[in-house]
Structures are given as structure tokens and as C-alpha cells.
Design a protein around this motif. Structure first.
Motif, PDB file in Angstrom:
ATOM      1  N   THR A  71       0.825  -1.212   0.000  1.00 16.12           N
ATOM      2  CA  THR A  71       0.000   0.000   0.000  1.00 16.12           C
ATOM      3  C   THR A  71       0.856   1.258   0.000  1.00 16.12           C
ATOM      4  O   THR A  71       0.333   2.356  -0.194  1.00 16.12           O
ATOM      5  N   ARG A  72       2.175   1.086   0.226  1.00 19.28           N
ATOM      6  CA  ARG A  72       3.089   2.237   0.259  1.00 19.28           C
ATOM      7  C   ARG A  72       4.341   1.917  -0.566  1.00 19.28           C
ATOM      8  O   ARG A  72       5.349   1.467  -0.031  1.00 19.28           O
ATOM      9  N   VAL A  73       4.246   2.139  -1.854  1.00 19.52           N
ATOM     10  CA  VAL A  73       5.390   1.972  -2.751  1.00 19.52           C
ATOM     11  C   VAL A  73       5.958   3.359  -3.029  1.00 19.52           C
ATOM     12  O   VAL A  73       5.245   4.242  -3.525  1.00 19.52           O
ATOM     13  N   VAL A  74       7.239   3.557  -2.707  1.00 21.00           N
ATOM     14  CA  VAL A  74       7.870   4.869  -2.870  1.00 21.00           C
ATOM     15  C   VAL A  74       8.484   4.940  -4.264  1.00 21.00           C
ATOM     16  O   VAL A  74       9.497   4.301  -4.549  1.00 21.00           O
ATOM     17  N   THR A  75       7.836   5.712  -5.145  1.00 17.82           N
ATOM     18  CA  THR A  75       8.271   5.857  -6.532  1.00 17.82           C
ATOM     19  C   THR A  75       8.712   7.299  -6.777  1.00 17.82           C
ATOM     20  O   THR A  75       8.448   8.186  -5.957  1.00 17.82           O
ATOM     21  N   GLY A  90       5.921   9.694  -6.294  1.00 19.22           N
ATOM     22  CA  GLY A  90       5.287   9.776  -4.995  1.00 19.22           C
ATOM     23  C   GLY A  90       5.039   8.393  -4.410  1.00 19.22           C
ATOM     24  O   GLY A  90       5.373   7.373  -5.022  1.00 19.22           O
ATOM     25  N   THR A  91       4.461   8.385  -3.223  1.00 25.07           N
ATOM     26  CA  THR A  91       4.161   7.132  -2.539  1.00 25.07           C
ATOM     27  C   THR A  91       2.704   6.771  -2.778  1.00 25.07           C
ATOM     28  O   THR A  91       1.816   7.602  -2.577  1.00 25.07           O
ATOM     29  N   ARG A  92       2.464   5.528  -3.214  1.00 26.24           N
ATOM     30  CA  ARG A  92       1.098   5.133  -3.535  1.00 26.24           C
ATOM     31  C   ARG A  92       0.963   3.617  -3.438  1.00 26.24           C
ATOM     32  O   ARG A  92       1.971   2.886  -3.486  1.00 26.24           O
ATOM     33  N   GLY A 131       9.624  16.033  10.408  1.00 22.39           N
ATOM     34  CA  GLY A 131       8.574  16.274   9.426  1.00 22.39           C
ATOM     35  C   GLY A 131       8.905  15.869   8.009  1.00 22.39           C
ATOM     36  O   GLY A 131       8.161  16.206   7.074  1.00 22.39           O
ATOM     37  N   TYR A 132       9.995  15.128   7.814  1.00 26.68           N
ATOM     38  CA  TYR A 132      10.345  14.662   6.474  1.00 26.68           C
ATOM     39  C   TYR A 132       9.691  13.304   6.201  1.00 26.68           C
ATOM     40  O   TYR A 132       9.271  12.588   7.115  1.00 26.68           O
ATOM     41  N   SER A 133       9.645  12.938   4.927  1.00 24.13           N
ATOM     42  CA  SER A 133       8.939  11.734   4.499  1.00 24.13           C
ATOM     43  C   SER A 133       9.913  10.656   4.049  1.00 24.13           C
ATOM     44  O   SER A 133      11.108  10.897   3.856  1.00 24.13           O
ATOM     45  N   LEU A 134       9.372   9.462   3.832  1.00 27.19           N
ATOM     46  CA  LEU A 134      10.186   8.403   3.243  1.00 27.19           C
ATOM     47  C   LEU A 134      10.662   8.784   1.851  1.00 27.19           C
ATOM     48  O   LEU A 134      11.752   8.373   1.430  1.00 27.19           O
ATOM     49  N   GLU A 135       9.879   9.564   1.142  1.00 26.28           N
ATOM     50  CA  GLU A 135      10.319  10.028  -0.177  1.00 26.28           C
ATOM     51  C   GLU A 135      11.589  10.870  -0.058  1.00 26.28           C
ATOM     52  O   GLU A 135      12.496  10.778  -0.902  1.00 26.28           O
ATOM     53  N   ASP A 136      11.672  11.705   0.983  1.00 29.72           N
ATOM     54  CA  ASP A 136      12.888  12.493   1.206  1.00 29.72           C
ATOM     55  C   ASP A 136      14.071  11.577   1.485  1.00 29.72           C
ATOM     56  O   ASP A 136      15.165  11.762   0.936  1.00 29.72           O
TER      57      ASP A 136
END
Length: 450
Positions: free
Chosen positions: A15-19, A22-24, A353-358
Motif C-alpha cells: 500500500t506504500r510503494v515509494v516511486t 510519490g508514494t502510492r 517532518g520529512y517523508s520516506l520520499e525524502d
């Protein structure tokens, strides 16, 4: 390669694929070790393909660590390709680039590179590339090493700590930089100025504050200014290793704005540990340049966010426990963090406050780009290698040194609670570690794209 041209063998679903977009929720299709499609989460699994459904655990591209001291051959009591690559795999790292020291021999000639490759070939659990070294007397060896596939050349501007890898003075730096620029190579630099180190206090003893005074921020700032000036004059591409001084950030930002071909890295220990917390005699925290104060750390994070700092790498530099004495002056300077880097950074990043995408951008995408592997590594995208880390981002663990795969289990993170448990790691579509169980080594030895 399209899914119409190949037989899809594996589908990884989360449910959380980091591309890069974005994450989707998504399903990632794999064939022949490559990503061939990124599909809807509920996409039908092709006939004959195996499904791995990770639920809500995040699927990340494998981490690419471009700054690791494996020390093999020659100082294998410190580390080695077997233990380093197992530790990396356990931490979600699927590619590392090995530094030219502290192995014996150092990677400063083609023959020495061949020796290192011969040692690494059967021991690599993940993919491994190699940096070359620039020494005062090996300018003639730089082009042959480049042609043999090293990703660039490391030099020191002050003593390296090992006799077989002397530093470059201003004239030798200019000569090496000009040679490397002539064939379009990359020079990566340990930037501490020897004069600033000489005039700093020469303290010894167990107090971290006394040690910190021996490696002042000015040593980095002066060295970086000189590097930028030389690179501008020559037209060279340079990379600053393990930045710890926030005072150098305005110089770096200005140089980038002027178009200097400059990239910069920092390390998990500078972003997660602070000078204020180091106990007396705790030389597991010693590194060069040093861990600095909390206010300095805040500025490093800000520079990552605005792009002044490009990427995060470990600078994993282990030693035997006996070299970590309680006198900061004599203790070996290096942090062991290979297995813990992803979790340590995610722990700090999420609190800010940063994301896995960062995190993926700093630890996989940009490191891949630094070494020219961004056509193969660093993203969950069609055509890239099917290298993945499966991370449970909300889960926590307490760092137990005995559970680490490093040969020497001395770590500055001992006892810390970290977010982000690596459930499994995948290399070219094969699960190479899960729940502490490893496959036989499947890593490949990488060369710079020619």
C-alpha cells in the motif's frame, strides 16, 4: 523491456510503494532481475508469476551507499566484504561503493584494484563498486584506473590516519584534479585543512569537548573554500565527503549558484548524534571530521532540505574494539553504522517532518546519480534493477550490538530506540535477507558506466 516482451516472474505489492512520482499503493512487476512495470495495487497477477504482498509495509528502492570502508584485503580484522555486505543487506542497502583505504593494498593502481576485486567477488551479498585513490605519486595511474571502471578518486587534504595513503598538498591536488578533469572523472575529497588542524589545540584525554576543539569547523571551511577555488580554475567536478561544518554551507551554496560542478554528502552520525550527548571516553563516537553541536545539526538538515547538501552516506569506518581507547586523541576515528543507517535517518527525519520520499531521495536516488548508476539503481521505475528494501516505518527496535552483522560490533547507536524495521531486502528480484536469514552471496561487482 516491456511486460509484453518478457514473462513476469514476480509481483511485489504494497500500500506504500515509494516511486519517483510519490508514494502510492502499487504492484511492481519484475522479470529477469529488472522492474518491468509499476501497476495498480489491485492489478491482476500474470499467470506463472509469484505474488509477494507486504501489506502496509513500505517498499523502497534499495539504498545505495557510496561511502564505505570495507578494509578488505589487508585489515580484515576490522571488517571485510562478507561481513560488510551482510550488514548492508540487513539494513536495506543493496549497493555500496568501497573506499580505496583502509585496505592493503589501497586501490591506487589497476593491479591493486584487481586484487580487491578478486577478494570481493565471492563474498559480496550486495552489489559492490570501487573508488580509486589519488596519492602524491600516482597521477600516472589515474587514467588507467578510470578506464578500469572505478567511479572516481578519493584524496585527503590532511593526514588520512594510515601511512600508505598520504594526503595531497596544494600542488599535488592541482595536478591530480587537472588530470582527472581531463578525462571527465570525479574527485571526491576529505576536506580538512592541515594548517588549521596544526594550529588548533592538541588535546588528549577522555573529554569529547577537548577532542572537538582539535578539529574545528574552520578546518573544513578553509579546505572547502580552497577546493572550490581550484575547481573553478580548472573546470573540475568535485564532491565533498562527510560534511560536518554548517559554517561551510554558504560557500557551497554560492559555488553551486555560480555553476561549479560540486556535490556534497553528509552522514547519519552528523544528523542523528550530537556533541552534547557524547559521554567521556566514549570513542565509539569519534570520527573525522567530528560530530558537532545540536545547532550545527539543525543547519545540516536545513541544507539537505534546500539541496545545498545532496545526499546521505554512512562513511562506515570500523576498527577492532581495542583501537577504540578511552583517549580521544589516540582512538581510531570512525563510526560503524552500515546496518543502522536507514533506520537512524528515518528516525530523525520523521521527527523533523520529512517523508520516506525524502529519505529515498537522499540515500538512494542522489547517491545513484553521484556515481552514474541512476540508469540502474535508485528508484522504483521501469528499467531499473529490482533492488528493494521492505521497511516497517512505524515499528521500533532497540539497538543491540550483539545483533549486528558488522565484524566488530562497536557502535555509537547502542541502546538507542530507532524507528523503521527492515523486514527484507531484495537484489535483482531475489530476496537476499529476511528476518535475519541470508542467502548465499549474489552481489555483482560494478563498474562505472563507460
Amino acid at each position: 523491456m516491456s511486460d509484453a516482451e518478457v514473462q513476469i516472474e514476480l509481483v511485489l505489492r504494497s500500500t506504500r510503494v515509494v516511486t519517483p512520482e510519490g508514494t502510492r499503493p502499487a504492484s511492481v512487476a519484475v522479470a529477469q532481475g529488472k522492474i518491468v512495470a509499476v501497476l495498480a495495487h489491485d492489478a491482476e497477477v500474470p499467470a506463472g508469476a509469484r505474488l509477494e504482498d507486504f501489506g502496509d509495509d513500505a517498499l523502497l528502492p534499495g539504498i545505495v551507499d557510496t561511502h564505505v570502508h570495507v578494509n578488505d584485503p589487508g585489515r580484515t580484522e576490522w571488517e571485510g566484504f562478507w561481513t560488510a555486505t551482510r550488514a548492508a543487506a540487513a539494513g536495506g542497502i543493496t549497493t555500496l561503493v568501497d573506499m580505496p583505504l583502509n585496505s592493503l593494498p589501497p586501490t591506487t593502481t589497476v593491479d591493486n584494484l584487481r586484487t580487491k576485486k578478486d577478494v570481493a567477488a565471492s563474498k559480496a551479498h550486495i552489489d559492490v563498486g570501487f573508488w580509486g585513490g589519488a596519492l602524491p605519486d600516482n597521477v600516472k595511474d589515474l587514467r588507467p584506473l578510470h578506464d578500469a571502471g572505478v567511479f572516481g578518486f578519493k584524496c585527503f587534504l590532511s593526514p588520512s590516519g594510515v601511512d600508505e595513503f598520504p594526503h595531497l598538498d596544494a600542488d599535488r591536488l592541482t595536478a591530480s584534479m587537472a588530470e582527472i578533469a581531463g578525462f571527465g572523472g570525479l574527485l571526491i575529497v576529505h576536506a580538512e585543512d592541515p594548517h588549521e588542524l596544526d594550529v588548533a589545540p592538541h588535546n588528549s584525554g577522555p573529554k569529547y569537548g577537548d577532542y572537538l576543539a582539535t578539529r574545528p569547523r574552520a578546518s573544513e571551511d578553509v579546505a572547502i573554500k580552497g577546493l572550490i577555488d581550484t575547481a573553478k580554475r580548472i573546470g573540475a567536478r568535485i564532491h565533498i565527503l562527510h560534511l560536518s561544518s554548517s559554517d561551510a554551507l554558504p560557500l557551497i551554496a554560492a559555488a553551486k549558484a555560480e555553476g561549479v560542478e560540486l556535490t556534497v554528502e553528509t552522514c547519519p552520525h552528523y544528523l542523528t548524534l550530537t556533541a552534547e550527548e557524547v559521554p567521556d571516553g566514549a570513542s565509539e563516537f569519534k570520527c573525522c571530521p567530528p560530530i558537532r553541536e545540536a545547532a550545527n545539526q539543525d543547519l545540516l538538515w536545513q541544507a539537505l532540505a534546500d539541496g545545498t547538501i545532496d545526499c546521505i552516506v554512512t562513511d562506515h569506518s570500523p576498527s577492532t574494539a581495542d583501537l577504540k581507547t578511552d583517549d580521544f586523541a589516540t582512538a581510531w576515528g570512525g563510526i560503524s553504522g552500515l546496518q543502522l543507517s536507514l533506520s537512524a535517518i528515518w528516525t530523525a527525519a520523521r521527527s523533523r517532518g520529512y517523508s520516506l520520499e525524502d529519505v529515498v531521495r537522499w540515500m538512494s536516488e542522489r547517491t545513484s546519480k553521484l556515481v552514474g548508476l541512476d540508469d540502474r539503481k535508485g528508484a522504483i521505475a521501469v528499467g531499473r534493477d529490482a533492488d528493494f528494501a521492505v521497511l516497517a516505518p512505524e515499528d521500533t527496535f532497540s539497538v543491540d550490538p550483539a545483533a549486528l552483522q558488522h565484524r566488530n560490533r562497536v557502535t555509537a547507536y547502542a541502546g538507542k530506540t530507532l524507528h523503521g524495521v527492515v523486514r527484507s531486502t531484495w537484489l535483482r528480484g531475489e530476496r537476499i535477507v529476511a528476518d535475519g536469514e541470508f542467502t548465499a552471496p549474489q552481489g555483482q561487482l560494478l563498474e562505472r558506466n563507460k
